[in-house]
Design an enzyme around this catalytic site. Structure first.
Site, short mmCIF file in Angstrom:
data_model
loop_
_atom_site.label_atom_id
_atom_site.label_comp_id
_atom_site.label_asym_id
_atom_site.label_seq_id
_atom_site.Cartn_x
_atom_site.Cartn_y
_atom_site.Cartn_z
N GLU A 43 0.93 -1.26 -0.08
CA GLU A 43 0.01 -0.05 0.02
C GLU A 43 0.93 1.29 -0.21
OE1 GLU A 43 -0.65 -2.47 2.03
OE2 GLU A 43 -2.56 -3.10 1.68
N GLN A 64 -8.85 -5.97 11.66
CA GLN A 64 -8.22 -4.93 10.64
C GLN A 64 -8.94 -3.44 10.88
OE1 GLN A 64 -8.32 -6.55 6.67
NE2 GLN A 64 -6.07 -7.50 7.06
#
Lengths: 163, 583
Positions: free
Chosen positions: B69, B132
């Site tokens: 990312e 998450q």
């Protein structure tokens, strides 16, 4: 010269805005002496009164950095004009024997209010300018202050005459 | 399984009461903003967006699946720097979001418009330490220009518009929008408020005319003027105005690292870069000038060194769109809060209005003679006689063999400084480098972004053997999308810039900067299906570059260079030109 400045900040009343303001201060190493915040007449906005210290250049930077925050509507350094400021303080003092009447005397003189009382303590509420608060704290110190809570200063610019 | 029929845009325009999902609104909004490329990485919290993207928007967006990312944000950043358009990244919640932090901080420090959309756990789970989950809005508050958590689908379109406005106007910067999964699934009618105005956000872009007048007077009076131009000139596309003003008044121009390309590096009035590793001439010029016109630059410590000694005899005019940049590090005589292009255009008009006196050039003759003298006194130089490859030579050859036409990205450290010194940039948006944050690992993914934007241009990442390993996984991305990015590794087996400081300032104790335990970069390229080439002697450099540039597809060129070469000149941190180390 490190002067104390009273900065009035109008912000959007949204989650996270206080964190943005306080984070900007801590992230850039600026000092917050006190901060008071609550919604304005229009609940969409909140007013923060921030007391901070710093050299002229630092204060200028603080004001610019505040203005740069997207949720900030308006920033005024009240210290540059005429303003009225107040702080409210709750003071719990040990008050037994002769000290009790001394405390109550001071309460009268400072136009403070007794808000809670027990056999050996008195809790008073006092509001006023910083010098008034400093004065009562100084006089109560020898009596024995057990606890002290300050709201931080709130301040408003004086209205212009005729307006 | 039957596909859910989703109405087309035209149907919806006719019928604004049709409800569509948050995921759908996000993508429609990006389309409305003119976005055509998204860099990203999927995950559980954004699976709905990826589903709608692949199902209904595959013809609208180029999606580039990166391999980390952080690279998604750097690629979006590289795309933004190369094109001037905002870059967009889409990642999942939790680690997906936290991995974007370095990318956001990089873009923030260099004022790059990047939009990062992060998935988030459903609103009902926020604050519950869900799987998450990360408070990404809290985490990224200090490294974004602004950020948002969208808690109702009804707010989504407006928030996206607001994010684009904030990211791309004023002093641009990254904006993060956090998207809870249930908001992506919830439905509401779609209307994109393109005409949105923000009550609390109104950047000043027009210069104050009296300040312009004052600046024009000072420019005409000065006998030793210098323009100090930064990245803001590129951001506001003021390069033409800068050139016009410089040529009109015979003004020498020095550029910051971020400003390289805003004024032609080959122009006779260019002094090159200033600052810690700037040219002798540029630093002497700033030190000796009587007027400094700073435009789109922020007096960074790597530029000024010891602030008390910086341009100490000069009156300073400072044009910047960000009021906080003015009077922050240095007191200035004429502050001008404005868009650089507007201010420069007004300045040109003001100078024209007053008329340039015929003796103006004559007045500056001594100054230019002095600048030329400084140039001949100390040029950028390196030993050209060695068989061991000098890294400067590699950059110089890259410049020659690409005729200065490539888009260059860099990593951070010595590779970055040699690229800045030896590659001359004539055009804006051709040099992409992490200036403010100094992010190792930036260059390769930024090159991915630039190459996606310009598939036919030559994009080269000038890298070090340390930095390149920080985002080396993107070799898979360039392979997947057939992006012909070229990587030139100046391989010295050291974290070279730190080693150089250790050599100079820490008694040559090379504490943990030896990285000879490295992969064979040629084999590594091959492992990813790219081409790897290596040069070990000076005589091999040219042929490796030629072969590398001719080879279609991604190529790593591994240049085994002099291990202990240093970047010079060098003004030590906090020093002044008096402390400049020349070799």
């Amino acid at each position: 010269m490190e002067d104390s400045h009273v900065i009035s900040v109008l912000v959007e009343n949204k989650p996270g805005v206080l964190a943005r303001v306080s984070g900007m201060f801590s992230g850039r190493g600026f000092n917050i002496h006190s901060l008071a915040v609550a919604p304005t007449l229009d609940p969409e906005y909140s007013r923060m009164t921030i007391v901070t210290q710093g050299k002229e250049q630092i204060i200028e930077q603080i004001i610019k950095q505040l203005r740069k925050l997207v949720n900030v509507v308006k920033v005024q350094d009240l210290t540059r004009g005429d303003y009225v400021d107040r702080e409210m303080v709750l003071i719990r003092v040990r008050a037994t024997g002769p000290k009790r009447s001394e405390v109550l005397n001071l309460t009268d003189i400072f136009r403070a209010k007794v808000v809670d009382v027990t056999h050996d303590t008195v809790t008073i509420e006092v509001s006023g300018t910083q010098s008034k608060i400093d004065a009562i704290l100084e006089l109560l110190a020898p009596v024995g202050i057990l606890d002290l809570l300050r709201t931080g200063m709130v301040a408003i610019q004086r209205a212009r005459k005729g307006s | 399984m039957t596909k859910t029929p989703i109405c087309t845009l035209s149907e919806r325009e006719l019928n604004p009461t049709v409800k569509i999902s948050g995921a759908h609104i996000l993508l429609e909004s990006l389309k409305a903003e003119g976005v055509d490329t998204i860099f990203g990485y999927p995950g559980g919290a954004v699976i709905d967006v990826f589903d709608v993207l692949a199902r209904h928007f595959s013809g609208d967006f180029r999606f580039v699946l990166v391999r980390h990312e952080q690279a998604a944000v750097h690629a979006a950043d590289g795309y933004a720097r190369a094109t001037g358009k905002p870059g967009v990244a889409l990642v999942t919640s939790g680690p997906g979001g936290t991995n974007t932090v370095t990318g956001l901080a990089t873009a923030y420090m260099d004022s790059i418009p990047v939009l990062v959309f992060t998935g988030q756990v459903p609103t009902a789970l926020i604050g519950n330490d869900a799987f998450q989950e990360a408070d990404i809005v809290g985490i990224t508050r200090p490294c974004t220009k602004h950020n948002h958590l969208v808690s109702r689908v009804e707010d989504l379109a407006r928030t996206i518009r607001e994010a684009f406005i904030v990211a791309t106007t004023g002093r641009p910067g990254p904006v993060l929008v956090d998207l809870p999964k249930d908001v992506m699934q919830a439905k509401t009618p779609f209307h994109y408020p393109l005409d949105l105005e923000l009550a609390t956000y109104k950047p000043t872009v027009k210069a104050h005319p009296p300040s312009i007048k004052r600046a024009a007077d000072l420019l005409l009076e000065a006998r030793r003027p210098v323009i100090y131009a930064g990245g803001g000139v590129i951001t506001s596309a003021a390069h033409q105005e800068l050139r016009t003003l410089a040529e009109m008044l015979f003004l020498p121009v020095t550029m910051t690292l971020m400003g390289l390309g805003c004024f032609p590096g080959t122009h006779p009035l260019s002094l090159g870069m200033l600052g810690m590793h700037g040219t002798y001439r540029a630093n002497m010029a700033v030190s000796g000038c009587d007027l400094l016109l700073a435009v789109g630059a922020r007096f960074d410590d790597r530029v000024t060194g010891k602030i008390e000694e910086f341009a100490k005899d000069a009156k300073i005019i400072h044009i910047d769109i960000d009021p906080t940049s003015i009077q922050k590090n240095i007191g200035v005589d004429v502050p001008i809060v404005a868009d650089a292009r507007d201010a420069m255009a007004q300045l040109i008009a003001a100078v024209r209005g007053q008329g340039v006196p015929p003796e103006h050039r004559e007045n500056l003759k001594d100054w230019h003679a002095q600048l030329t003298a400084w140039r001949s006194e100390q040029r950028l130089r390196f030993d050209r006689t060695t068989e061991t490859i000098k890294p400067q030579y590699v950059v110089e050859k890259l410049y020659e063999l690409t005729a200065g036409r490539a888009i260059i990205t860099t990593e951070v450290g010595q590779n970055q400084m040699w690229a800045a010194q030896y590659y001359l940039f004539d055009e804006p948006r051709t040099f992409l480098t992490s200036g403010g944050l100094g992010t190792m690992g930036y260059g390769f993914p930024a090159a991915v972004g630039a190459q996606v934007a310009f598939p036919d241009k030559l994009v080269i990442d000038i890298a070090g053997d340390g930095s390149i390993q920080m985002n080396i996984q993107e070799l898979a991305t360039v392979k997947q999308y057939k992006l012909p990015v070229k990587i030139a590794i100046l391989n010295n087996g050291f974290l070279g810039m730190v080693r150089q400081w250790q050599e100079r300032f820490y008694d040559q104790l090379y504490a943990h900067t030896d990285i000879t335990a490295a992969p064979d970069f040629v084999k590594l390229a091959e492992a990813y299906g790219a081409v790897g080439l290596r040069a070990e002697t000076t005589s091999e450099v040219e042929s490796v570059i030629k072969r590398g540039l001719e080879t279609p597809g991604p190529v790593i060129m591994d240049f085994v260079v002099e291990r202990e070469e240093g970047v010079y000149p060098m003004v030590p941190a906090g020093g002044s030109v008096k402390n400049m180390i020349l070799v």
